[in-house]
Design an enzyme around this catalytic site. Structure first.
Site, PDB file in Angstrom:
ATOM      1  CB  SER A  26       5.151   5.489   5.912  1.00  0.00           C
ATOM      2  OG  SER A  26       3.851   5.784   6.409  1.00  0.00           O
TER       3      SER A  26
ATOM      4  CD1 TRP B 231      -3.390  13.875   7.435  1.00  0.00           C
ATOM      5  CD2 TRP B 231      -3.209  16.053   6.949  1.00  0.00           C
ATOM      6  NE1 TRP B 231      -2.444  14.006   6.444  1.00  0.00           N
ATOM      7  CE2 TRP B 231      -2.316  15.330   6.133  1.00  0.00           C
ATOM      8  CE3 TRP B 231      -3.280  17.435   6.817  1.00  0.00           C
ATOM      9  CZ2 TRP B 231      -1.484  15.961   5.198  1.00  0.00           C
ATOM     10  CZ3 TRP B 231      -2.447  18.049   5.878  1.00  0.00           C
ATOM     11  CH2 TRP B 231      -1.572  17.328   5.085  1.00  0.00           C
TER      12      TRP B 231
ATOM     13  CD  GLU C  39       1.626  14.785   6.417  1.00  0.00           C
ATOM     14  OE1 GLU C  39       1.277  13.866   7.195  1.00  0.00           O
ATOM     15  OE2 GLU C  39       2.114  14.588   5.301  1.00  0.00           O
TER      16      GLU C  39
ATOM     17  CB  ALA D  68       7.135   8.264   4.082  1.00  0.00           C
TER      18      ALA D  68
ATOM     19  CG  ASP E  41      -3.113  10.335   7.516  1.00  0.00           C
ATOM     20  OD1 ASP E  41      -2.307  10.651   8.420  1.00  0.00           O
ATOM     21  OD2 ASP E  41      -2.760  10.013   6.376  1.00  0.00           O
TER      22      ASP E  41
ATOM     23  CD  GLU F 184      -2.828  -1.285   2.358  1.00  0.00           C
ATOM     24  OE1 GLU F 184      -3.947  -1.767   2.289  1.00  0.00           O
ATOM     25  OE2 GLU F 184      -2.271  -1.045   3.453  1.00  0.00           O
ATOM     26  CD  GLN F 185       4.078   4.681   2.535  1.00  0.00           C
ATOM     27  OE1 GLN F 185       3.041   4.592   3.180  1.00  0.00           O
ATOM     28  NE2 GLN F 185       4.596   5.851   2.196  1.00  0.00           N
TER      29      GLN F 185
HETATM   30 ZN   LIG Z   1      -0.411  10.220   7.740  1.00  0.00          ZN
END
Ligand SMILES: [Zn+2]
Length: 287
Positions: free
Chosen positions: A156, A213, A211, A151, A165, A137-138
């Site tokens: 990450s 969030w 960020e 990242a 998030d 997924e990353q």
């Molecule tokens: Zn995040």
């Protein structure tokens, strides 16, 4: 109004007042314009950590022996994850699912408490838009990232299962701060074990742009100390240094080398997590 002139003056004053109110309303409803600046102008106090001059008797421990004790929690919640500190090879995130979101088991109750507190105070519910990410997924996010801000693989916090998030209805990403819920999350998340991992004005330290969030779980007392003192996680680790014991509230904290692990005699509860820089962070409760 008795005269024409007075009526004109009154109408003008009323128009000016309405314009000022509208301007304030527009500005206030765009929290992403002013909230980061207001936050960065705050004067933060020094971290609430008092160095212990006398620690009393210390007992040497092996981590394997401690792991068998019922009053000891071993976790990975304090791993530093950034571009220079990727996740350890073979890292497997410990996960629990809540409402479809995968996160470290220690995060679940704290997230629910934060979400409910925000809803109670603002009337707005927050939701999770991104939780644990597998390496695949990353990689997908990395491939889709056009501005190159995603990242790198293994770097990450989402891959660690330690980040969420969040968003409010119609207010996601930077617009999260348009919602009173977003601003409140940024003010109180420390009380629930979470930090705003990439704060405004600390981009050079974190390597990531602001960020509001992205919530990173580090647990207590670390989250509260960092949020109160305006420290990033990188700065917090530097502040802790090596081998120095600190008192904060009911807790004692020390960052130690694993091969020199020693606890203060008489401890009742212990939490240990590696920090991914070669050290362990030890938290003791003495009573
Ligand atoms: Zn995040």
């Amino acid at each position: 109004m008795k005269c024409k002139k007075c009526r004109k003056r009154f109408a003008l004053a009323l128009t000016v007042c309405i314009l000022i109110a509208v301007c304030f309303g527009v500005i206030f409803s765009h929290g992403e314009w002013w909230f980061p600046t207001v936050q960065s102008l705050r004067v933060y106090p020094a971290p609430r950590l008092t160095p212990l001059i006398e620690t009393g008797a210390l007992e040497r421990w092996e981590l394997s022996a401690l792991s068998r004790m019922p009053n000891v929690t071993l976790s990975n919640t304090l791993l530093l994850v950034n571009s220079t500190h990727p996740l350890p090879k073979g890292y497997e995130a410990l996960l629990e699912e809540y409402n479809g979101a995968r996160m470290h088991p220690l995060m679940v109750a704290q997230y629910i408490a934060l979400r409910d507190a925000v809803q109670e105070k603002t009337g707005v519910r927050i939701y999770v838009s991104s939780d644990y990410r597998t390496a695949e997924e990353q990689m997908q996010i990395l491939a889709q990232s056009q501005d190159g801000i995603a990242a790198q693989l293994g770097c990450s916090e989402h891959e660690a299962g330690l980040a969420l998030d969040v968003y409010a209805p119609y207010c996601a990403g930077e617009e999260f701060l348009r919602s009173p819920a977003g601003r409140l999350v940024n003010r109180i998340c420390g009380e629930y074990g979470y930090i705003i991992r990439y704060p405004h004005g600390k981009e050079e330290i974190t390597g990531i742009s602001y960020e509001p969030w992205h919530l990173r779980y580090v647990g207590q007392p670390h989250a509260q100390i960092m949020m109160e003192s305006g420290l990033t996680y990188e700065e917090y680790l530097e502040f802790l240094g090596e081998g120095q014991w600190y008192r904060t509230g009911d807790y004692l904290i020390c960052r130690q080398r694993p091969e020199e692990l020693a606890l203060i005699y008489g401890w009742k509860e212990c939490h240990i997590s590696p920090d991914n820089t070669g050290y362990l962070i030890v938290i003791l409760k003495m009573a």
